[in-house]
Design a protein around this motif. Structure first.
Motif, PDB file in Angstrom:
ATOM      1  N   ARG A   3      11.490  -0.554   1.650  1.00 63.96           N
ATOM      2  CA  ARG A   3      10.857  -1.647   2.383  1.00 63.96           C
ATOM      3  C   ARG A   3       9.353  -1.369   2.364  1.00 63.96           C
ATOM      4  N   ILE A   4       8.559  -2.356   1.974  1.00 69.80           N
ATOM      5  CA  ILE A   4       7.110  -2.210   1.859  1.00 69.80           C
ATOM      6  C   ILE A   4       6.450  -3.063   2.936  1.00 69.80           C
ATOM      7  N   GLU A   5       5.554  -2.434   3.721  1.00 64.32           N
ATOM      8  CA  GLU A   5       4.847  -3.152   4.774  1.00 64.32           C
ATOM      9  C   GLU A   5       3.367  -2.831   4.726  1.00 64.32           C
ATOM     10  N   PHE A   6       2.563  -3.858   4.889  1.00 64.26           N
ATOM     11  CA  PHE A   6       1.112  -3.715   4.978  1.00 64.26           C
ATOM     12  C   PHE A   6       0.725  -3.937   6.427  1.00 64.26           C
ATOM     13  N   TYR A   7       0.307  -2.881   7.115  1.00 65.90           N
ATOM     14  CA  TYR A   7      -0.138  -2.961   8.498  1.00 65.90           C
ATOM     15  C   TYR A   7      -1.631  -3.271   8.481  1.00 65.90           C
ATOM     16  N   VAL A   8      -2.007  -4.404   9.068  1.00 68.69           N
ATOM     17  CA  VAL A   8      -3.376  -4.895   8.981  1.00 68.69           C
ATOM     18  C   VAL A   8      -4.102  -4.676  10.313  1.00 68.69           C
ATOM     19  N   LEU A  13     -13.412   0.049  10.743  1.00 72.94           N
ATOM     20  CA  LEU A  13     -13.733   1.453  10.956  1.00 72.94           C
ATOM     21  C   LEU A  13     -12.714   2.378  10.295  1.00 72.94           C
ATOM     22  N   PRO A  14     -13.154   3.272   9.402  1.00 79.04           N
ATOM     23  CA  PRO A  14     -12.222   4.180   8.734  1.00 79.04           C
ATOM     24  C   PRO A  14     -11.428   5.045   9.715  1.00 79.04           C
ATOM     25  N   GLY A  15     -12.059   5.450  10.824  1.00 76.51           N
ATOM     26  CA  GLY A  15     -11.372   6.281  11.807  1.00 76.51           C
ATOM     27  C   GLY A  15     -10.183   5.575  12.436  1.00 76.51           C
ATOM     28  N   ASP A  16     -10.286   4.264  12.622  1.00 79.28           N
ATOM     29  CA  ASP A  16      -9.169   3.500  13.184  1.00 79.28           C
ATOM     30  C   ASP A  16      -7.971   3.521  12.232  1.00 79.28           C
ATOM     31  N   ARG A  17      -8.258   3.485  10.967  1.00 80.89           N
ATOM     32  CA  ARG A  17      -7.189   3.521   9.965  1.00 80.89           C
ATOM     33  C   ARG A  17      -6.459   4.867  10.000  1.00 80.89           C
ATOM     34  N   LEU A  18      -7.218   5.956  10.120  1.00 79.27           N
ATOM     35  CA  LEU A  18      -6.602   7.276  10.173  1.00 79.27           C
ATOM     36  C   LEU A  18      -5.815   7.474  11.461  1.00 79.27           C
ATOM     37  N   ARG A  19      -6.351   6.988  12.583  1.00 77.42           N
ATOM     38  CA  ARG A  19      -5.614   7.092  13.852  1.00 77.42           C
ATOM     39  C   ARG A  19      -4.320   6.287  13.798  1.00 77.42           C
ATOM     40  N   ALA A  20      -4.361   5.113  13.183  1.00 76.27           N
ATOM     41  CA  ALA A  20      -3.136   4.313  13.031  1.00 76.27           C
ATOM     42  C   ALA A  20      -2.116   5.072  12.190  1.00 76.27           C
ATOM     43  N   ALA A  21      -2.577   5.743  11.141  1.00 81.34           N
ATOM     44  CA  ALA A  21      -1.670   6.534  10.305  1.00 81.34           C
ATOM     45  C   ALA A  21      -1.019   7.645  11.119  1.00 81.34           C
ATOM     46  N   CYS A  22      -1.791   8.316  11.956  1.00 82.30           N
ATOM     47  CA  CYS A  22      -1.241   9.379  12.800  1.00 82.30           C
ATOM     48  C   CYS A  22      -0.230   8.831  13.795  1.00 82.30           C
ATOM     49  N   ASP A 101       9.488   5.169  -5.137  1.00 82.57           N
ATOM     50  CA  ASP A 101      10.950   5.028  -5.130  1.00 82.57           C
ATOM     51  C   ASP A 101      11.685   6.183  -4.461  1.00 82.57           C
ATOM     52  N   HIS A 102      10.982   7.209  -4.042  1.00 81.83           N
ATOM     53  CA  HIS A 102      11.601   8.330  -3.333  1.00 81.83           C
ATOM     54  C   HIS A 102      11.693   8.067  -1.828  1.00 81.83           C
ATOM     55  N   PHE A 103      11.179   6.930  -1.372  1.00 81.31           N
ATOM     56  CA  PHE A 103      11.114   6.643   0.053  1.00 81.31           C
ATOM     57  C   PHE A 103      11.948   5.414   0.398  1.00 81.31           C
ATOM     58  N   SER A 104      12.401   5.353   1.652  1.00 76.03           N
ATOM     59  CA  SER A 104      13.111   4.160   2.107  1.00 76.03           C
ATOM     60  C   SER A 104      12.132   3.138   2.694  1.00 76.03           C
ATOM     61  N   ARG A 105      10.951   3.611   3.051  1.00 74.72           N
ATOM     62  CA  ARG A 105       9.952   2.719   3.643  1.00 74.72           C
ATOM     63  C   ARG A 105       8.561   3.177   3.223  1.00 74.72           C
ATOM     64  N   VAL A 106       7.716   2.215   2.876  1.00 79.70           N
ATOM     65  CA  VAL A 106       6.327   2.490   2.496  1.00 79.70           C
ATOM     66  C   VAL A 106       5.428   1.647   3.388  1.00 79.70           C
ATOM     67  N   ILE A 107       4.451   2.308   4.011  1.00 79.99           N
ATOM     68  CA  ILE A 107       3.486   1.624   4.865  1.00 79.99           C
ATOM     69  C   ILE A 107       2.099   1.796   4.263  1.00 79.99           C
ATOM     70  N   GLU A 108       1.446   0.678   4.030  1.00 79.83           N
ATOM     71  CA  GLU A 108       0.055   0.661   3.592  1.00 79.83           C
ATOM     72  C   GLU A 108      -0.758   0.220   4.806  1.00 79.83           C
ATOM     73  N   ILE A 109      -1.830   0.923   5.131  1.00 86.03           N
ATOM     74  CA  ILE A 109      -2.657   0.558   6.278  1.00 86.03           C
ATOM     75  C   ILE A 109      -3.955  -0.049   5.763  1.00 86.03           C
ATOM     76  N   VAL A 110      -4.187  -1.291   6.165  1.00 85.80           N
ATOM     77  CA  VAL A 110      -5.328  -2.068   5.693  1.00 85.80           C
ATOM     78  C   VAL A 110      -6.307  -2.264   6.839  1.00 85.80           C
ATOM     79  N   ASN A 111      -7.580  -2.026   6.596  1.00 89.27           N
ATOM     80  CA  ASN A 111      -8.588  -2.435   7.565  1.00 89.27           C
ATOM     81  C   ASN A 111      -9.474  -3.494   6.908  1.00 89.27           C
TER      82      ASN A 111
END
Length: 139
Positions: A3-8, A13-22, A101-111
């Protein structure tokens, strides 16, 4: 097929993207899923490693750089193959991971940073061309 999801995010701010990843890594780990945080380069991987120690004072997220412990619940790396299959990939790279393809879910974080928006739009198209059905999620 993952499942592929783009979290927008609404900010640039780059820091917001890293905090969202954490935060997403912590949520997935608490749900019992193995997590692979893919940085864009070694410097960002080190930054993620440090941020996971301090982004939430009341929590601990067990993590490690791939070269130090590929079996950690949350692994930070680049293009290494994950030790655990069917987990969550949080992709902070500007391109698709060769390990999708090794994952069941992929999250891309977009700012809203223009160069990143361009790269993420290209990733969205690439996923579609490969037969995936990526979804958009507003944060």
């Amino acid at each position: 097929m993952p499942r592929i999801e783009f979290y927008v995010l609404s900010t640039a701010l780059p820091g917001d993207r890293l905090r969202a990843a954490c935060q997403l890594a912590m949520k997935a780990w608490r749900a019992g899923l193995p997590v692979f945080l893919r940085g864009r380069d070694a410097a960002q991987c080190s930054e993620l490693d440090e941020l996971l120690w301090r982004f939430k004072a009341e929590s601990f997220v067990p993590h490690s750089l791939h070269q130090d412990d590929a079996q950690a619940p949350v692994v930070i790396g680049l293009n290494e193959q994950p030790a655990s299959a069917q987990g969550v990939l949080i992709n902070l790279g500007n391109d698709l991971s060769p390990q999708v393809d090794h994952f069941s879910r992929v999250i891309e974080i977009v700012n809203q940073e223009p160069d990143l928006l361009t790269a993420c739009r290209e990733n969205f198209r690439s996923y579609r061309q490969r037969g995936y059905d990526p979804k958009r999620v507003e944060l």
